[in-house]
Scaffold this motif. Structure first.
Motif, mmCIF file in Angstrom:
data_model
loop_
_atom_site.group_PDB
_atom_site.id
_atom_site.type_symbol
_atom_site.label_atom_id
_atom_site.label_comp_id
_atom_site.label_asym_id
_atom_site.label_seq_id
_atom_site.Cartn_x
_atom_site.Cartn_y
_atom_site.Cartn_z
ATOM 1 N N UNK A 57 47.816 -79.193 22.925
ATOM 2 C CA UNK A 57 47.281 -79.899 24.095
ATOM 3 C C UNK A 57 47.730 -79.229 25.387
ATOM 4 N N UNK A 58 48.983 -78.789 25.424
ATOM 5 C CA UNK A 58 49.499 -78.134 26.622
ATOM 6 C C UNK A 58 48.804 -76.819 26.891
ATOM 7 N N UNK A 59 48.662 -76.001 25.862
ATOM 8 C CA UNK A 59 48.001 -74.693 26.023
ATOM 9 C C UNK A 59 46.537 -74.866 26.399
ATOM 10 N N UNK A 60 45.859 -75.830 25.788
ATOM 11 C CA UNK A 60 44.444 -76.080 26.089
ATOM 12 C C UNK A 60 44.269 -76.527 27.535
ATOM 13 N N UNK A 61 45.181 -77.392 28.017
ATOM 14 C CA UNK A 61 45.098 -77.861 29.402
ATOM 15 C C UNK A 61 45.330 -76.720 30.385
ATOM 16 N N UNK A 65 42.531 -75.691 33.175
ATOM 17 C CA UNK A 65 42.863 -76.093 34.538
ATOM 18 C C UNK A 65 42.532 -74.969 35.522
ATOM 19 N N UNK A 66 41.777 -75.254 36.595
ATOM 20 C CA UNK A 66 41.501 -74.227 37.613
ATOM 21 C C UNK A 66 42.789 -73.795 38.316
ATOM 22 N N UNK A 79 42.530 -83.517 37.777
ATOM 23 C CA UNK A 79 42.125 -84.245 36.568
ATOM 24 C C UNK A 79 42.815 -83.672 35.333
ATOM 25 N N UNK A 80 42.926 -82.345 35.260
ATOM 26 C CA UNK A 80 43.574 -81.740 34.091
ATOM 27 C C UNK A 80 45.088 -81.976 34.100
ATOM 28 N N UNK A 116 47.840 -75.035 38.279
ATOM 29 C CA UNK A 116 47.036 -75.617 39.354
ATOM 30 C C UNK A 116 47.447 -75.086 40.726
ATOM 31 N N UNK A 117 48.702 -74.706 40.872
ATOM 32 C CA UNK A 117 49.177 -74.150 42.136
ATOM 33 C C UNK A 117 49.000 -72.630 42.203
ATOM 34 N N UNK A 118 48.373 -72.052 41.194
ATOM 35 C CA UNK A 118 48.102 -70.621 41.203
ATOM 36 C C UNK A 118 49.296 -69.758 40.898
ATOM 37 N N UNK A 119 50.323 -70.319 40.271
ATOM 38 C CA UNK A 119 51.552 -69.567 39.998
ATOM 39 C C UNK A 119 51.672 -69.131 38.545
#
Length: 443
Positions: A57-61, A65-66, A79-80, A116-119
């Motif tokens: 679930x973690x890897x899929x998210x 996630x953008x 949302x993700x 999500x923060x691009x890091x």
């Protein structure tokens, strides 16, 4: 509170760490990951299933996630993050809030937030699996974000006899503290409390239980930290000794600073909990202290009301100490300040943990003599069985390691003798642990 039972601690974990330290660097993470999953399997196939689901679930998210929290994809990224938190919470609840699943869930959510923060770039599934399930790394409170984890694998030192011996010595010291000091004292505590439940403990019984429970928790925590730091040394990580004996602290802030020191990275860098520090501004310090005390109260207390009450009371006492001018406190003799600090720590520790076995109200009231003052027959019987262990615990509260190091620096002959004395003592501690477990019927 235990991540492993004693049999796994004495047999499985040493074999896993030995194998990981001897094999080539590129296979270390794989071996530790397989060992981490084996730790789950030893606790039941359901726990292994929840660990695998947490990883997937973690890897899929992370993949979905953008990599931005602004613009048209911001809502999708949030949302993700929410979906990841819900999925990891579900795995954690279904596992019975098992500690290994909690570790997986924390790292999974942090990865999605970093993405999500691009890091964070999208990791491969094997890389992500090793990152999340390398559970032995967590024994030393050495969690990192994914990018730091990857760079740490490259900077691991190769196998060295001296480093391996030092790490092994710390592991043996930690096992000794858990098996010989912490475990017997917990049995001592139970021998006093259980025969008298639900009756009110006497004043003498209450304070004896308070000191015993403090020793139990102190050596349990210290033992696991020593084991964790030893594991990191054996595996090639550069990890400074993060535990400093707090027994002779002259203020509550100093005591808690020493206790929190090894947890600062884990709490601050991974889950974002603000760990209090004397260098913080007053307002930020009080907020951080209140958050940490409330968190401890809610996690370890039997009820919501008791946990909140304890957290507010503990934060208030710390705030009161900070308000009192330091010039006034320095006029009090150092020995008196040290005794007062340990008295308050024992009192609050017992109020949070120990009173759960006999009720918060009755446990606290016993400390002011509501149940009488004489030692009970149960306490006398427990003392006849465990007086040696209790005395050993009290002696071990002193910073013996630091005192021995100071003596070796002062006397050259002790430094030379230490190369023989220390390994012999560590081997003796290991033999004593095994003999104790055999004699007590664990094996």
């Amino acid at each position: 509170m235990f991540m492993l039972d004693l049999k796994q601690l004495l047999f499985f974990l040493p074999l896993l760490i030995l194998a990981a330290s001897l094999i080539p660097k590129k296979w270390k993470s794989a071996v530790l990951t397989v060992g981490g999953l084996a730790m789950c399997a030893m606790s039941g196939w359901k726990l292994l299933l929840y660990a695998v689901l947490s990883v997937f679930f973690g890897w899929f998210a992370v993949r979905c996630c953008p990599r931005t929290l602004t613009g048209p994809y911001a809502a999708k990224a949030r949302a993700w993050i929410t979906i990841s938190i819900l999925l990891q919470t579900g795995c954690l609840v279904l596992s019975g809030c098992h500690l290994l699943i909690l570790l997986s869930a924390i790292q999974a959510v942090i990865c999605v937030i970093d993405r999500a923060h691009g890091m964070l770039r999208i990791p491969s599934l094997p890389q992500y699996l090793c990152y999340v399930c390398e559970y032995p790394r967590w024994f030393g409170l050495n969690p990192t974000d994914f990018e730091t984890y990857l760079s740490a694998q490259e900077s691991r030192r190769p196998f060295e006899i001296e480093r391996f011996a030092n790490g092994l010595g710390k592991i043996i010291t930690g096992v000794f503290q858990i098996v010989i000091l912490s475990r017997p004292i917990s049995l001592f505590y139970q021998m006093i409390v259980e025969p008298q439940f639900p009756q009110q403990l006497s004043f003498s019984d209450g304070w004896l239980c308070a000191v015993a429970y403090y020793c139990f928790l102190y050596f349990l925590l210290h033992g696991w930290l020593d084991i964790g730091q030893g594991i990191l040394l054996v595996l090639g990580y550069d990890q400074p000794d993060g535990y400093e004996s707090p027994t002779f602290s002259t203020s509550l802030a100093e005591y808690l600073e020493k206790i929190w020191k090894p947890m600062r990275t884990a709490a601050g860098d991974i889950v974002g909990i603000p760990v209090p520090s004397a260098k913080m501004p007053a307002a930020k310090w009080f907020f951080a202290t209140l958050v940490c005390m409330l968190a401890a109260g809610l996690i370890f207390s039997d009820s919501l009301l008791c946990g909140l009450s304890w957290g507010c009371a503990a934060a208030s006492v710390l705030l009161l100490e900070r308000i009192i001018p330091q010039s006034f406190r320095m006029k009090i003799p150092k020995a008196v300040r040290t005794v007062c600090v340990n008295f308050i720590i024992i009192l609050f520790t017992y109020a949070l943990f120990g009173c759960n076995a006999n009720g918060h109200a009755s446990g606290i009231l016993s400390l002011i003599g509501k149940g009488g003052f004489a030692l009970s027959s149960a306490a006398l019987y427990a003392l006849s069985w465990y007086w040696v262990e209790l005395l050993l615990c009290i002696v071990s509260l002193f910073p013996l390691r630091r005192l021995f190091a100071a003596m070796t620096r002062k006397y050259a002959i002790l430094e030379k003798a230490g190369t023989v004395i220390v390994p012999v003592m560590q081997l003796s501690m290991l033999v004593l642990c095994i003999m104790y477990l055999v004699a007590s019927g664990v094996y």
